[in-house]
Design a protein around this motif. Structure first.
Motif, PDB file in Angstrom:
ATOM      1  N   LEU A  69       0.474  -0.934   0.356  1.00 33.79           N
ATOM      2  CA  LEU A  69       0.425  -0.016   0.272  1.00 33.79           C
ATOM      3  C   LEU A  69       0.976   1.174  -0.169  1.00 33.79           C
ATOM      4  O   LEU A  69       1.978   1.490   0.329  1.00 33.79           O
ATOM      5  N   GLU A  70       0.660   2.213  -0.520  1.00 29.92           N
ATOM      6  CA  GLU A  70       1.163   3.742  -0.612  1.00 29.92           C
ATOM      7  C   GLU A  70       0.601   4.251   0.849  1.00 29.92           C
ATOM      8  O   GLU A  70      -0.721   4.208   1.378  1.00 29.92           O
ATOM      9  N   PRO A  71       1.788   4.325   1.922  1.00 30.75           N
ATOM     10  CA  PRO A  71       1.051   5.038   3.199  1.00 30.75           C
ATOM     11  C   PRO A  71       0.502   6.290   3.194  1.00 30.75           C
ATOM     12  O   PRO A  71       1.457   7.239   2.457  1.00 30.75           O
ATOM     13  N   ILE A  72      -0.224   6.695   3.680  1.00 31.17           N
ATOM     14  CA  ILE A  72      -1.180   8.236   3.705  1.00 31.17           C
ATOM     15  C   ILE A  72      -1.315   8.555   5.317  1.00 31.17           C
ATOM     16  O   ILE A  72      -1.321   7.648   5.627  1.00 31.17           O
ATOM     17  N   ARG A  92      -0.019  -2.643  10.423  1.00 29.28           N
ATOM     18  CA  ARG A  92       0.602  -0.841   9.987  1.00 29.28           C
ATOM     19  C   ARG A  92      -0.390  -0.980   8.990  1.00 29.28           C
ATOM     20  O   ARG A  92      -1.137   0.148   8.409  1.00 29.28           O
ATOM     21  N   LEU A  93      -0.815  -2.478   7.619  1.00 28.40           N
ATOM     22  CA  LEU A  93      -1.367  -2.127   6.751  1.00 28.40           C
ATOM     23  C   LEU A  93      -3.222  -2.204   7.247  1.00 28.40           C
ATOM     24  O   LEU A  93      -3.741  -1.391   7.063  1.00 28.40           O
ATOM     25  N   LEU A  94      -3.356  -2.895   8.801  1.00 25.89           N
ATOM     26  CA  LEU A  94      -5.264  -2.409   9.241  1.00 25.89           C
ATOM     27  C   LEU A  94      -5.000  -1.355   9.621  1.00 25.89           C
ATOM     28  O   LEU A  94      -5.906  -0.753   9.025  1.00 25.89           O
ATOM     29  N   VAL A  95      -3.855  -0.125  10.101  1.00 27.58           N
ATOM     30  CA  VAL A  95      -4.298   1.022  10.106  1.00 27.58           C
ATOM     31  C   VAL A  95      -4.257   2.123   8.780  1.00 27.58           C
ATOM     32  O   VAL A  95      -5.436   2.920   8.794  1.00 27.58           O
TER      33      VAL A  95
END
Length: 359
Positions: free
Chosen positions: A45-48, A297-300
Motif C-alpha cells: 500500500l502507499e502510506p497516507i 500497519r496495513l490495518l491502520v
C-alpha cells in the motif's frame, strides 16, 4: 455458516511474495538505524496520513509471542506516524477466552472509538457482539486471524493454508521418504485447523511422505510442545520431522528432540528471537514468517482509507471469508537465509516494547 477455508490458494498480495523474497536476500540483517530506508509496507500500500481524526481500539488474543506483539506494535506505531489515535490495547489472555474479549469489546464501545481491531480468541461466536458494535456506529476489523462474522468491515491477515503447505513442501524437499509427527495446535483455533489440514493435503503430494495424525488440544506454549513431542518421539522411533503450527510449540519440540538426542528436525511458523539460533543450528528446518508488524500497519492504513472514503486496493471478497480481506504472503525462513532476513522490519517489535510503553 460453513467454516471458511483460505487454504486453496494465495490471495490478495501473493504476487508480492517474490519482491519480499528479493528484499530479504538483499537487505541483510536490518538494524534500527536502517529501518527507515526500508518500505515499511513493502509496496503493498502507499502510506497516507489521516486527514480526518478518528480513534481505534484494540483487543487481541494475547501478547505472549512476537506475532501478536508485532501486530500491536504495528498498529500503535503506524497510528502515531499517520495521525490516528489508539485509545486502548487490551488482551483476552489466551485462545478460548471469548467471554473476556466480549467484555473488552463492550468496554471499547464506551470509549467512543470509531474502529475496533479484533484479534479473536476463537473463530466462532462473535457475530452478535460485532453486530451490536456496528449498530452503535463502530466498525470492527479482523486482524491476524479470521473470525466468523459477516458484520466485520474488513480484515488483514495471512493465508493460513499456505503456511501449512509451505512447511510440508520444506519437508518434502529435504527428505521425501520420511515420517512426520504432528502437534496440530489448540482446539477451536481456526488458524491452527487451516494450517494442519493444508499441511496434510500437501504432504499427500510428496511420494513417500508419511504424516502421523495428532489430536487438537492443549496450549500453544513451549512446555506443551515439549511434553507432547517427548511422548510422540518415544512412541515413534522412526520419526524424521515434527510439525507444529506455531513457534512456541516448535521450540518445545526442538527441546524434546535434543533431550532424547534424536536426529529429528522441526517445522513451525512465526518468528521469535529465541528461535533464530535454533534455525541457524538446523534443529529447526523451516519456519514460515508471519509479519505481524506489517499486518498492524496495513490495518491502520486501510482504516484511514475506509474512514475517508478512499480506494481500498487489494481488498477482496470471494467467499473464502464472510468479509473483504487482504493477506500478506508468508516466506519460509531456513538455515540458508536466516542471516539475511529483515526480521526487525516486519516480524519483531523493538526489544522492551510493551503495551504500557504506549498507553
Amino acid at each position: 455458516m460453513k467454516r471458511h477455508s483460505i487454504a486453496a490458494k494465495r490471495f490478495g498480495f501473493a504476487f508480492k511474495a517474490a519482491a519480499i523474497a528479493l528484499a530479504a536476500a538483499c537487505l541483510g540483517p536490518v538494524h534500527a538505524a536502517e529501518q527507515e530506508s526500508v518500505d515499511r509496507l513493502q509496496g503493498l500500500l502507499e502510506p497516507i496520513k489521516a486527514e480526518k481524526p478518528f480513534k481505534i481500539g484494540v483487543t487481541l488474543v494475547h501478547l505472549q509471542d512476537d506475532f501478536w506483539k508485532g501486530i500491536a506494535y504495528g498498529i500503535q506505531d503506524e497510528a502515531k506516524r499517520s495521525g490516528v489515535e489508539v485509545s486502548q490495547i487490551t488482551v483476552a489472555g489466551a485462545y478460548g477466552n471469548v467471554r473476556e474479549q466480549f467484555g473488552q469489546l463492550n468496554a471499547l464501545k464506551t470509549l467512543g472509538v470509531d474502529y475496533v481491531a479484533l484479534g479473536p480468541a476463537s473463530f466462532d461466536g462473535y457475530d452478535p457482539i460485532i453486530k451490536s458494535l456496528k449498530e452503535a456506529g463502530i466498525k470492527t476489523l479482523a486482524v491476524g486471524i479470521p473470525v466468523n462474522s459477516g458484520n466485520i468491515a474488513f480484515g488483514v491477515g495471512q493465508d493460513e493454508g499456505t503456511i501449512g503447505k509451505e512447511l510440508a513442501k520444506a519437508i518434502c524437499a529435504k527428505k521425501p521418504d520420511s515420517t512426520t509427527l504432528t502437534i496440530p495446535g489448540p482446539a477451536g483455533a481456526e488458524w491452527a485447523r487451516l494450517r494442519y489440514v493444508a499441511f496434510q493435503e500437501q504432504a499427500k503430494q510428496c511420494p513417500g511422505m508419511k504424516v502421523v495424525p495428532g489430536s487438537f488440544g492443549g496450549g500453544v506454549d513451549l512446555g506443551y510442545g515439549l511434553s507432547q513431542a517427548s511422548d510422540l518421539l518415544l512412541r515413534t522411533p522412526e520419526a524424521n520431522f515434527i510439525y507444529t503450527p506455531v513457534i512456541p510449540l516448535g521450540m518445545g519440540a526442538a527441546q524434546a528432540v535434543r533431550q532424547q538426542r534424536r536426529d529429528v528436525q522441526v517445522v513451525s511458523s512465526a518468528i521469535v528471537r529465541e528461535a533464530i539460533p535454533l534455525i541457524k543450528e538446523g534443529r529447526i528446518l523451516a519456519v514460515t514468517s508471519e509479519p505481524g508488524i506489517l499486518m498492524g500497519r496495513l490495518l491502520v492504513q486501510y482504516a484511514i482509507r475506509d474512514h475517508e472514503g478512499k480506494p481500498m486496493p487489494n481488498l477482496q471478497k470471494d467467499g473464502a471469508l464472510p468479509y473483504p480481506y487482504a493477506v500478506t504472503p508468508p516466506m519460509v525462513v531456513t538455515p540458508e537465509n536466516v542471516d539475511t532476513f529483515p526480521f526487525e522490519v516486519f516480524e519483531l517489535p523493538p526489544k522492551g516494547w510493551s503495551i504500557t510503553a504506549m498507553q
